[in-house]
Design an enzyme around this catalytic site. Structure first.
Site, mmCIF file in Angstrom:
data_model
loop_
_atom_site.group_PDB
_atom_site.id
_atom_site.type_symbol
_atom_site.label_atom_id
_atom_site.label_comp_id
_atom_site.label_asym_id
_atom_site.label_seq_id
_atom_site.Cartn_x
_atom_site.Cartn_y
_atom_site.Cartn_z
ATOM 1 C CG ASP A 38 38.573 36.621 34.869
ATOM 2 O OD1 ASP A 38 37.778 37.400 34.305
ATOM 3 O OD2 ASP A 38 38.296 36.027 35.934
ATOM 4 C CG ASP A 64 42.898 39.643 42.987
ATOM 5 O OD1 ASP A 64 42.331 40.714 42.678
ATOM 6 O OD2 ASP A 64 42.779 39.102 44.101
ATOM 7 C CB SER A 142 29.061 52.023 35.844
ATOM 8 O OG SER A 142 27.674 51.852 36.086
ATOM 9 C CE1 TYR A 155 30.053 48.769 39.926
ATOM 10 C CE2 TYR A 155 28.024 49.908 39.418
ATOM 11 C CZ TYR A 155 29.082 49.136 39.012
ATOM 12 O OH TYR A 155 29.177 48.738 37.707
ATOM 13 C CE LYS A 159 32.314 50.111 37.593
ATOM 14 N NZ LYS A 159 33.318 49.504 36.705
ATOM 15 C CB THR A 190 26.945 40.462 31.862
ATOM 16 O OG1 THR A 190 26.721 41.034 33.162
ATOM 17 C CG2 THR A 190 27.212 41.563 30.858
#
Ligand SMILES: NC(=O)c1ccc[n+]([C@@H]2O[C@H](COP(=O)([O-])OP(=O)(O)OC[C@H]3O[C@@H](n4cnc5c(N)ncnc54)[C@H](O)[C@@H]3O)[C@@H](O)[C@H]2O)c1
Length: 262
Positions: A38, A64, A142, A155, A159, A190
């Site tokens: 992470d 990263d 997604s 986004y 995606k 989340t």
């Protein structure tokens, strides 16, 4: 719990929270050796501590995903430690709420870097190892990669790139028996989406549109990721699996059945 990943090594990015953390937990419960990363090692350590995983089955790294060198080192460290790599889960992704005239170049590049470049970097580093084990890649794409949203174009573009990268790598690496698939989550509860759940207007819109009437859970996404990574999916490659409670099955026309009864 089945033990589909006993003796296998699974590498995950962005694993300190939400879907990534649930996937880590699922793979560990099914016997895998875990190589997790992470951007925040502290957050990752804190998140993983309650799972009390045996140290000889766990490697945690700061990584990263926008830095190709860090991604390469993460994969190299995992293979050095465990001697093999069977599954790569590319889970990092980020978006930006804006219309096209409102987003500056830096913000655009960040969305593309975290969401799409990261998948290229990790697949590039991992593919030779996956070819050796006839392993699998699972990308967290997604439903926003399958269609357009209002006010989320960067986004959607990033995606969408992940969705088609998944297909292309599946085709390229099928001869080596490396499978490449993606899950396409719909709304999932989340930390990232907490603000949406708390906004009554957004929540009401979702309640109206979601055929199953609720958001998905990180565990439900993890179950789909583990399925695609497992030998249960041995003839599935190049698939972008919607895990969305039926959201993308609907035309989004008025709810005729419900309205007729009112
Ligand atoms: N939650 C949803 O409704 C939903 C829906 C569709 C797709 N997704 C996708 O699922 C994935 C996980 O989302 P989530 O909701 O579990 O997120 P989350 O916010 O709960 O967790 C994201 C994690 O990514 C890490 N991260 C952020 N930038 C990073 C970087 N540059 N390098 C490495 N790690 C980084 C964060 O530290 C955090 O641990 C993302 O790709 C997201 O786009 C989520």
């Amino acid at each position: 719990m089945t033990q589909r990943f006993s003796g296998k090594v699974v590498a995950l990015t962005a694993a300190a929270s939400g879907i990534g953390l649930a996937a880590l937990e699922r793979f560990a419960a099914e016997g895998a050796m875990i190589c997790a990363s992470d951007i925040s090692l502290e957050a990752l350590k804190t998140a993983v501590a309650p799972l009390a995983l045996p140290e000889d089955r766990l490697l945690l790294r700061e990584c990263d995903v926008t830095d190709i060198g860090q991604v390469q080192s993460f994969i190299d460290d995992g293979v050095r430690r465990f001697g093999r790599l069977d599954v790569l889960v590319n889970n990092a992704g980020t978006g930006a709420l804006a219309y096209v005239t409102e987003l500056d170049q830096e913000a655009w590049h960040k969305v593309i870097a975290v969401t799409l470049d990261s998948v290229f970097y990790a697949c590039r580093a991992a593919m030779p190892h996956l070819a050796r084990t006839q392993g699998a890649v699972v990308n967290t794409a997604s439903i926003s990669g399958l269609f357009g949203d209002n006010g989320l174009f960067a986004y959607n573009a990033a995606k969408g790139g992940v969705v088609n990268l998944t297909r292309a790598l599946a085709v390229d690496h099928a001869p080596e028996n490396v499978r490449v698939n993606a899950v396409c989550p719909g709304l999932t509860a989340t930390p990232r989406t907490a603000w949406m759940m708390e906004d009554t207007e957004i929540r009401a819109e979702y309640d109206r549109r979601l055929p199953m009437g609720r958001p998905g859970t990180p565990d439900e996404m993890a179950a789909a990721i583990a399925f695609l990574a497992s030998s249960d999916a041995s003839y599935i490659t190049g698939v972008n699996l919607a895990v969305d409670g039926g959201l993308t099955a609907a035309t989004n026309q008025p709810a005729f059945g419900r309205l007729r009864k009112q």
